[in-house]
Enzyme design. Structure first.
Site, mmCIF file in Angstrom:
data_model
loop_
_atom_site.group_PDB
_atom_site.id
_atom_site.type_symbol
_atom_site.label_atom_id
_atom_site.label_comp_id
_atom_site.label_asym_id
_atom_site.label_seq_id
_atom_site.Cartn_x
_atom_site.Cartn_y
_atom_site.Cartn_z
ATOM 1 N N ARG A 58 -75.519 57.711 15.154
ATOM 2 C CA ARG A 58 -74.874 56.390 15.025
ATOM 3 C C ARG A 58 -74.828 55.924 13.569
ATOM 4 O O ARG A 58 -74.877 54.730 13.304
ATOM 5 C CB ARG A 58 -75.587 55.328 15.868
ATOM 6 C CG ARG A 58 -75.571 55.568 17.365
ATOM 7 C CD ARG A 58 -75.940 54.289 18.129
ATOM 8 N NE ARG A 58 -76.308 54.596 19.498
ATOM 9 C CZ ARG A 58 -77.469 54.251 20.056
ATOM 10 N NH1 ARG A 58 -78.370 53.599 19.336
ATOM 11 N NH2 ARG A 58 -77.726 54.552 21.297
ATOM 12 N N ARG A 62 -72.546 49.677 13.877
ATOM 13 C CA ARG A 62 -72.510 48.222 13.684
ATOM 14 C C ARG A 62 -73.547 47.687 12.707
ATOM 15 O O ARG A 62 -73.492 46.518 12.341
ATOM 16 C CB ARG A 62 -72.685 47.530 15.036
ATOM 17 C CG ARG A 62 -71.483 47.653 15.948
ATOM 18 C CD ARG A 62 -71.766 47.079 17.318
ATOM 19 N NE ARG A 62 -72.688 47.925 18.059
ATOM 20 C CZ ARG A 62 -73.292 47.551 19.188
ATOM 21 N NH1 ARG A 62 -73.113 46.346 19.674
ATOM 22 N NH2 ARG A 62 -74.097 48.389 19.828
ATOM 23 N N ARG A 71 -63.766 47.137 12.358
ATOM 24 C CA ARG A 71 -63.592 47.158 13.808
ATOM 25 C C ARG A 71 -63.138 45.825 14.398
ATOM 26 O O ARG A 71 -62.654 45.779 15.531
ATOM 27 C CB ARG A 71 -64.923 47.557 14.461
ATOM 28 C CG ARG A 71 -65.244 49.025 14.403
ATOM 29 C CD ARG A 71 -64.622 49.775 15.578
ATOM 30 N NE ARG A 71 -65.133 49.241 16.837
ATOM 31 C CZ ARG A 71 -64.446 48.480 17.659
ATOM 32 N NH1 ARG A 71 -63.198 48.157 17.389
ATOM 33 N NH2 ARG A 71 -64.990 48.024 18.771
ATOM 34 N N ASP A 107 -65.892 58.686 20.615
ATOM 35 C CA ASP A 107 -66.800 58.299 21.694
ATOM 36 C C ASP A 107 -66.688 59.309 22.821
ATOM 37 O O ASP A 107 -65.599 59.840 23.079
ATOM 38 C CB ASP A 107 -66.465 56.898 22.211
ATOM 39 C CG ASP A 107 -67.562 56.355 23.102
ATOM 40 O OD1 ASP A 107 -68.474 55.702 22.567
ATOM 41 O OD2 ASP A 107 -67.530 56.605 24.319
ATOM 42 N N TYR A 151 -72.168 57.703 33.681
ATOM 43 C CA TYR A 151 -71.260 56.593 33.402
ATOM 44 C C TYR A 151 -70.148 56.514 34.443
ATOM 45 O O TYR A 151 -69.770 55.444 34.910
ATOM 46 C CB TYR A 151 -70.628 56.753 32.019
ATOM 47 C CG TYR A 151 -71.367 56.056 30.910
ATOM 48 C CD1 TYR A 151 -71.472 54.672 30.885
ATOM 49 C CD2 TYR A 151 -71.961 56.778 29.880
ATOM 50 C CE1 TYR A 151 -72.143 54.025 29.860
ATOM 51 C CE2 TYR A 151 -72.631 56.146 28.850
ATOM 52 C CZ TYR A 151 -72.715 54.767 28.841
ATOM 53 O OH TYR A 151 -73.381 54.133 27.821
#
Length: 355
Positions: A58, A62, A71, A107, A151
């Site tokens: 990562r 963020r 973003r 992703d 998921y």
């Protein structure tokens, strides 16, 4: 329960392609400029390095204000489909830190999207499937072909994975059909990444801790092995570079010996196992990657340096790639990420010089 994400040697995040930032021409795709830093690739192949390479899961994320700014005006998955934005997000951490690899921003959930499932990014909740798989018959809705499986059945994130695991017990044959479908798509996806310039690949099994030894043996390990074998076979068939492959199965302490023989050049470790124990189980012929507790980056910079020094002394500086035991958190201070990267380089060079 989570079979995708690629890492290559140049750009990215989830999906996940890591590309080394140093010299060497062995893995250069046609038309690529010569690398200035191949330390990551050499460590992955078990070759001697002047310093221990380091990257962060990562690392395009963020915690960087420039990432949030880029973003802010874009839908998440629209960003994943924009080469220009993916390139910008990939390069942002490299402008700040002397990292040895870049992770191509993408992703894993682009895979179920390609299979015809709708996934939306819900603010404050994360990725959510509007119509998750509920019954075995729902498999027929997929166009073709585990983090992914979980998921797709849970519909989003879960702390227990109860819905996904219930399929393993209630519908074992259908679970294998779905996993085979995902594995086949992932194989093509990873080979496609190498064709596009990826110089290393990382496969994630993020939910191994939810499985335990028996379920992992039945529903995860066979596909982990198949993916490595099939990717390498297809790379040979298509005359593409045989890039190093990394397997990262979080919380899979019970399976390290199996992972060491699953066909990957590198085994990634989370922060809950001692380096010496991991090396004893995995052996000397596989490169290790990891495994600083991500929360260690909340410590003062001096403490981060001490923890890095201890980690390097435990792993050794060769056949080793420094990383966190999982991804960077959104509220982390970029200066502390920089302290981690710089400490890895400084301490590993010092150890190498005096060894």
């Amino acid at each position: 329960m989570g079979a995708d994400r690629a890492a290559s040697g140049s750009n990215g995040e989830a999906g996940k392609q890591l590309r080394s930032m140093e010299g060497g021409e062995r893995l250069l795709p046609k038309g690529f400029p010569r690398l200035k830093n191949d330390t990551f690739l050499r460590a992955a192949r078990g070759e001697e390095t002047e310093h221990t390479p380091v990257w962060c899961m990562r690392q395009a994320g963020r915690y960087l204000p420039e990432f949030r700014e880029t973003r802010a005006s874009q839908d998440f998955f629209a960003t994943c489909r924009s080469p220009k934005l993916c390139c910008e997000l990939t390069l942002q951490p490299l402008r700040r830190f002397p990292l040895d690899a870049a992770i191509i921003f993408s992703d894993i959930l682009v895979v179920p999207q390609a299979l015809g499932m709708e996934v939306v990014m819900v603010p404050g909740k994360g990725p959510t499937f509007t119509e998750p798989l509920k019954e075995v018959e729902d498999l027929l809705k997929l166009r073709q072909k585990w983090t992914l499986m979980s998921y797709m059945i849970e519909g989003g994130g879960s702390t227990t994975m109860a819905k996904a695991k219930s399929w393993l017990y209630r519908h074992p044959e259908a679970s294998h059909r779905l996993l085979r479908l995902l594995a086949d798509v992932i194989i093509d996806y990873l080979v496609g990444q190498v064709a596009a310039g990826a110089q290393a690949l990382q496969l994630f099994e993020s939910h191994a801790g939810h499985l335990g030894p028996e379920l992992f043996q039945d529903f995860a390990l066979p596909y982990i092995r198949d993916i490595a074998q099939a990717v390498k076979s297809k790379l040979k068939e298509e005359a593409l570079p045989l890039v190093p492959m990394i397997i990262f199965a979080k919380d899979a302490h019970y399976a390290l010996r199996d992972l060491a023989h699953a066909g990957y050049e590198v085994v990634g470790l989370d922060w809950t196992i001692r380096p010496q124990e991991a090396r004893a189980q995995i052996g000397k012929d596989v490169t290790l990657q990891g495994n600083l507790d991500p929360c260690a980056l909340y410590a003062p910079k001096e403490k981060i340096g001490e923890l890095v020094k201890k980690m390097l002394e435990s792993f050794g500086t060769q056949r080793y790639i420094a990383n966190l035991g999982h991804g960077l958190y959104p509220d982390m201070n970029p200066e502390h990420v920089g302290a981690f990267v710089e400490a890895v380089h400084a301490h590993s060079r010092h150890i190498n010089k005096h060894s």
